[in-house]
Design an enzyme around this catalytic site. Structure first.
Site, PDB file in Angstrom:
ATOM      1  N   ASP A  76      34.514 -21.986 -21.225  1.00 39.04           N
ATOM      2  CA  ASP A  76      33.964 -22.170 -22.512  1.00 39.04           C
ATOM      3  C   ASP A  76      33.530 -23.440 -22.943  1.00 39.04           C
ATOM      4  OD1 ASP A  76      34.284 -19.443 -25.288  1.00 39.04           O
ATOM      5  OD2 ASP A  76      32.711 -20.023 -23.466  1.00 39.04           O
ATOM      6  N   ASP A 111      40.634  -7.260 -28.783  1.00 39.58           N
ATOM      7  CA  ASP A 111      41.286  -6.282 -27.748  1.00 39.58           C
ATOM      8  C   ASP A 111      41.761  -4.815 -28.218  1.00 39.58           C
ATOM      9  OD1 ASP A 111      43.960  -8.900 -27.603  1.00 39.58           O
ATOM     10  OD2 ASP A 111      43.470  -7.620 -29.261  1.00 39.58           O
TER      11      ASP A 111
END
Lengths: 263, 836
Positions: free
Chosen positions: B297, B441
């Site tokens: 990223d 998550d």
């Protein structure tokens, strides 16, 4: 009485060193050991404490028909050594003729030796093929093939197979030990992995490293286990001794997971 | 002018008497003047000047001379305190001696109990009995009613004492018995004791006199109710840890599924990510069925070049929306493996990760996710600053060692962001990794569960990474988790909506409710102040009754916890962890509960270095305030004990004891804020591996590798090895039965003890070999927990108390140092001016 023959199709791969050290390690642990040198180089003595090559040995005696074991001596570790002794080419020819006439000669001579019941006899053989090496293979209870980690070793598959077939020892006591191994060198690493593929589980998990400590010990006529017990070669030779004694010394190296592709 | 007497006579006259009386004082003054080097005609202020400001010479300074007796007093006091402590310890030993005998008797009794036989007998009698339809529900109902009766029967003090002793004796026997059922029984007894306490609390202790007392009283009751809820939910969650073992892979390697390995990264240095990539390349899996991808990223050039040189994939995207979740979703669209393995950039997998994990995907077609433990080989701030690394299990050990195992039984294991394998199909079905909350998550796993998929957990460490480097980073990470869990609680509440079983709802709820501990913990830290400062009674009961009800509850829960959780978390350490995080977690969770959209994602920094020890004043500000308040409360408490509230001694003592406990916990929290120095950038892992040392002269030595990292190793060499710092050697390590050598330089050589080597630059193959010989060994982390001490609760409490005292000492020295640096002593300043 257990007879172990150390053989090799290659020269300079370390049979004499192997015999000397196995005998030494055994003697240090209290075993009765006799090291017999069937190799005309006559250098077993200087591995085991003699300053110079032996001046008398069994070859000359046997060639004249006398009792062959008169030339033996004991060293300080307790190893009984029977060196080849200085020999002229005629002596060698006579011995070969003797063996051709009586193939069982070596076996009989070994049985006639006055040694304890549990004695281990190590036979240092000349480079195979050779009549003495053949005779040793025939009377050995266990066979240790010594090969160096190089392309020469990888090319000797047929010779080793012929040796192992000629021997009368059971297959589970026939092993191949790789010596003079230097993992820093790519050729040695490749040779070792090729040898592993060729021989599989017959290859001993202990490879003897090419170690300056060994050479130094030879120069001092000692065994490396006494002189430099922390040397890697001492550790490897100890491992080979354990394999021969059929004592499991270390847990088996983990086998690759089932079905995994080898790198 | 007085008349002088003639010489020779010394008849004392009034004047000379006066003069004679003055002589001793004049003599004294003269002596003092000589000492202080003040002249006869010196003005009066010169005396004061010499006394206090500028002494004549350092040896004659007045202040140290005055302070000398004070120092003597101090030393005497210390000596007296030590003797008092010894006497106290002796008295305590004598008092506890019969208790110790009782404990030993219970232990002996436990050896006579044959659990196996009991189980067989129970099977013999119960199984046919349970066949009778409806009997099961009858037994459950009877059990529930009995439990309720036990909980709600009022006892007087004697009855309660007897009940306490009975429970305690039973627990002491049960805790020595092996197996799951004794654990269940222990937990059940502790639930009973808690139920009794809760009932008594609710019915007999909330009658308040004033509005403020009601408000505070109900607040304390709410905090306690929170802990009761968490205990009940936790009991269900960890009732039956599944201990799932890895499933064998079926079929030929050609039939195994393809795996994409994702390594998302944002701003971490290449040195951290490199090891992970190398280890991923060494995974035991058919080479044509595994692909490694770096998801960068940060769009950095050196990463791209690294990926190209290693031959791994490199995926970038034009924006950074939704941080890691967005990164992963973008990569999902660019790859096509059937399974996706996700590793944080510093989590190094072992070779056997895939062969361990994928088996369950083959066995269970509905399995959508398999999680393995997050293991850290570097100490987290608690372990490093308190010095408990590898002795006391760390904070994550309870979650990965017990809680996820318990979740697995109820099919409620949730994704933890790393060290997991997810099936692509189900993941795409739920729309990829969830982006609505910052704990993406757990939310993804919740969505998968709602669709009816199963998840699995294997409690074998197959990857290891770096723990948070500093307390502020740690707190930042926990704030994010807390905020995320609170967001999920609001946005996608597990109790609402369909698709989950009751047990899954309970497990998820517990995971989220756990993070609301901030406010209750703050309440507990400040509750005694209500009485000690203002004399408000927020529990309307006699102190003795409180003790008789609270003590069995605390004792039971500690015995039960020590038995069930002992090897994953030592007793009382939960208090330390919660105390440290309480202040910081309270606000974000409350805000997130009210409005889940607020709040931003903050990345945890990986691979930083603490090179100078320092005290984190910023982080410890709230603890400092609490500490000061508690000390003030303690002082007030002492005053009330001796002077003001002598008729309520028991209550004052109880509150004082509570305050002391809070002070110790806060001290430990301060200790964590005092950052100890980290010596190396690359954390070394302690181990025992065979190794060889190749020296220049051709000798080869056998050695033992004591620790390793990607930059160096520590070897134990035989005595007398001739090595000098700066020697170039080669170090050999084994990967299975292949020996690999690595060039190294001697860094540190101290005779017999470990010699430190630093690796020289290596080729790509050598780096891969190094990872395979060290981090990627399947058994690297297996014996990690062997060095943990066994949990001894009282001993642990003593250790935490000592850490608390140590924390205060560190705090005080840091305070003095920073004060000194801001206001240097006058002497120093004077000396500074002299050369000018």
């Amino acid at each position: 009485m257990r007879v172990i023959a150390v053989v090799s199709p290659l020269g300079g791969s370390g049979r004499t060193t192997m015999v000397a050290h196995l005998a030494s390690i055994g003697a240090r642990q209290g075993q009765h050991t006799l090291a017999v040198e069937l190799c005309a180089q006559n250098l077993l003595g200087i591995h085991l404490g003699m300053p110079r090559p032996a001046s008398q040995g069994w070859a000359a005696l046997a060639a004249t028909g006398s009792w062959w074991a008169d030339g033996s001596f004991d060293n300080t570790d307790g190893v009984c050594v029977l060196p080849f002794g200085p020999a002229a080419p005629e002596t060698i020819t006579t011995l070969h003729q003797l063996l051709a006439a009586h193939p069982q000669w070596l076996q009989d001579q070994l049985e006639l030796l006055d040694v304890p019941e549990d004695c281990t006899i190590l036979l240092d053989t000349p480079q195979w093929p050779s009549p003495l090496a053949q005779a040793a293979l025939r009377c050995a209870d266990a066979v240790l093939v010594v090969m160096e980690a190089s392309a020469r070793g990888c090319a000797s598959t047929d010779a080793v197979r012929a040796m192992l077939q000629a021997s009368s020892a059971a297959p589970n006591v026939q092993g191949i030990a790789v010596t003079r191994f230097d993992p820093r060198r790519a050729s040695h690493r490749e040779a070792l992995s090729t040898l592993r593929q060729q021989w599989g589980s017959q290859l001993l998990p202990y490879t003897v490293h090419e170690d300056e400590n060994l050479s130094r010990a030879l120069a001092a006529s000692q065994c490396v286990n006494g002189m430099a017990p922390h040397a890697q070669s001492a550790h490897d030779l100890q491992g080979i001794f354990h394999w021969l004694s059929a004592v499991p010394p270390l847990p088996p190296l983990p086998a690759p997971a089932a079905g995994v592709v080898a790198p | 002018m007085t008349d002088q007497a003639p010489s020779g006579t010394t008849t004392p006259t009034p004047a000379t008497e006066q003069a004679d009386a003055l002589v001793p004082t004049r003599k004294a003054l003269m002596w003092l003047g000589r000492q202080l080097e003040v002249g006869h005609e010196a003005p009066w202020w010169m005396w004061l000047w010499r006394c206090f400001v500028l002494p004549p010479s350092p040896q004659r300074a007045l202040r140290p001379w005055l302070l000398r007796p004070v120092r003597g007093l101090w030393a005497g006091l210390g000596w007296a305190m030590r003797w008092l402590w010894r006497v106290l310890a002796l008295a305590l030993t004598l008092v506890f001696w019969p208790i110790r005998l009782f404990l030993r008797a219970m232990d002996r009794l436990a050896t006579h109990v044959n659990v196996g036989k009991g189980m067989r007998l129970a099977d013999q009698w119960l199984t046919p009995a349970l066949e009778i339809p409806g009997l099961r529900w009858v037994i459950l109902a009877v059990g529930a009613v009995t439990g309720l009766v036990v909980m709600t029967t009022p006892f007087n003090w004697f009855g309660q004492l007897l009940f306490m002793l009975l429970c305690w004796g039973q627990s002491l026997v049960l805790r020595r018995l092996p197996g799951r059922y004794p654990s269940l029984a222990l937990a059940a007894i502790s639930l009973l004791a808690m139920g009794r306490y809760a009932w008594w609390r609710l019915t007999s202790s909330i009658e308040f006199d004033s509005v403020i007392e009601s408000f505070l009283g109900y607040g304390l009751l709410a905090a306690e109710a929170y802990t009761w809820l968490v205990v009940v939910l936790g009991f269900i969650q960890t009732a039956w840890p599944l201990h799932r073992s890895p499933a064998e892979l079926q079929g030929a390697p050609a039939s195994w599924p393809t795996v994409d390995v994702y390594i998302p990264t944002y701003n971490e240095p290449l040195s951290v990510v490199r090891t992970t990539v190398l280890a991923s390349m060494a995974l035991d899996w058919p080479k044509d069925k595994v692909k490694v991808f770096i998801l960068d990223d940060g769009r950095r050039e050196e990463f791209r070049a690294f990926a190209e040189s290693m031959g791994v994939g490199y995926i970038v995207r034009p924006d950074n929306n939704h941080a890691k979740a967005g990164n992963l979703n973008h990569a999902l669209g660019k790859t096509d493996g059937e399974l996706v393995a996700i590793f944080d950039c510093d989590h190094i997998p072992t070779r056997s990760f895939l062969t361990t994990a994928v088996g369950w995907f083959q066995r269970d077609p509905k399995c959508a996710m398999l999680q393995t433990p997050h293991h850290f080989f570097s100490p987290d701030p608690f372990e490093r600053n308190l010095g408990t690394f590898r002795r006391v299990p760390n904070e994550g050990a309870l979650f990965y060692g017990l809680i996820q195992d318990g979740n697995d039984f109820w099919n409620a294991t949730f994704f933890c962001g790393s060290c997991a394998v997810i099936r692509r199909g189900p993941l795409l079905e739920v729309g990829g990794i969830a982006v609505e909350t910052v704990t993406e998550d757990a939310h993804t796993a919740l969505k998968l569960h709602r669709r009816g998929y199963t998840t699995a957990y294997i409690n074998e460490t197959q990857a290891a990474g770096l723990a948070t480097e500093s307390l502020s980073a740690h707190v930042g990470q926990r704030i994010r988790w807390a905020r995320g869990m609170a967001q999920i609680f609001r946005v996608d509440n597990p109790f609402l909506g369909k698709g989950l079983t009751l047990w899954q709802r309970i497990c998820y709820a517990n995971a989220m409710v756990h993070f609301f501990f901030g406010l209750p913990r703050l309440v507990f830290l400040t509750a005694p102040m209500a009485f000690l400062f203002f004399e408000w009674h927020i529990i309307n009961a006699g102190a003795i009754m409180i003790a008789l009800y609270v003590l069995p509850y605390i004792l039971q829960s500690n015995i039960a916890n020590a038995h069930v959780q002992g090897e994953h978390r030592h007793t009382f350490w939960a208090e330390v962890y919660e105390t440290v995080l309480a202040w910081y977690v309270a606000l974000p969770t409350t805000v997130a509960l009210i409005n889940p959209r607020l709040g931003k994602f903050n990345v945890t920094a990986k691979g930083g270095l603490v090179d100078e020890p320092y005290f984190d004043w910023v982080i410890s500000r709230p603890y400092t305030v609490l500490v000061l308040l508690n000390f003030a409360a303690f002082g007030m408490g002492l005053l009330r004990l001796f002077f003001w509230n002598t008729e309520e001694t028991a209550t004052v003592l109880l509150n004082l004891l509570w305050t002391v406990y809070s002070i110790l916990m806060l001290g430990a929290a301060l200790g964590v804020a005092s950052e100890a120095r980290q010596v190396r950038r690359m954390h070394r892992v302690a181990t025992q591996l065979p190794a060889t040392l190749y020296q220049d002269d051709g000798t080869v030595l056998r050695a033992l590798c004591l620790d390793f990292s990607m930059t160096g190793v520590g070897l134990q060499l035989p005595e007398g090895t001739p090595l000098a710092v700066g020697d170039k050697v080669q170090v050999g390590l084994w990967r299975n039965d292949t020996e690999c050598t690595f060039p190294a330089t001697v860094m540190l050589h101290r005779g017999q003890s470990a010699t430190g080597f630093q690796f020289d630059p290596m080729t790509r193959e050598q780096q891969i070999d190094l990872v395979q010989c060290t981090f990627a060994r399947p058994d690297t982390w297996r014996q990690w927990n062997d060095s943990h001490d066994t949990d001894r609760p009282l001993h642990g409490l003593q250790e935490i108390a000592q850490l608390g005292v140590l924390g205060y000492r560190k705090f005080w020295t840091s305070l003095v140092e920073s004060a000194r640096s801001r206001w240097p002593l006058r002497k120093q300043r004077g000396q500074e001016r002299l050369p000018a």
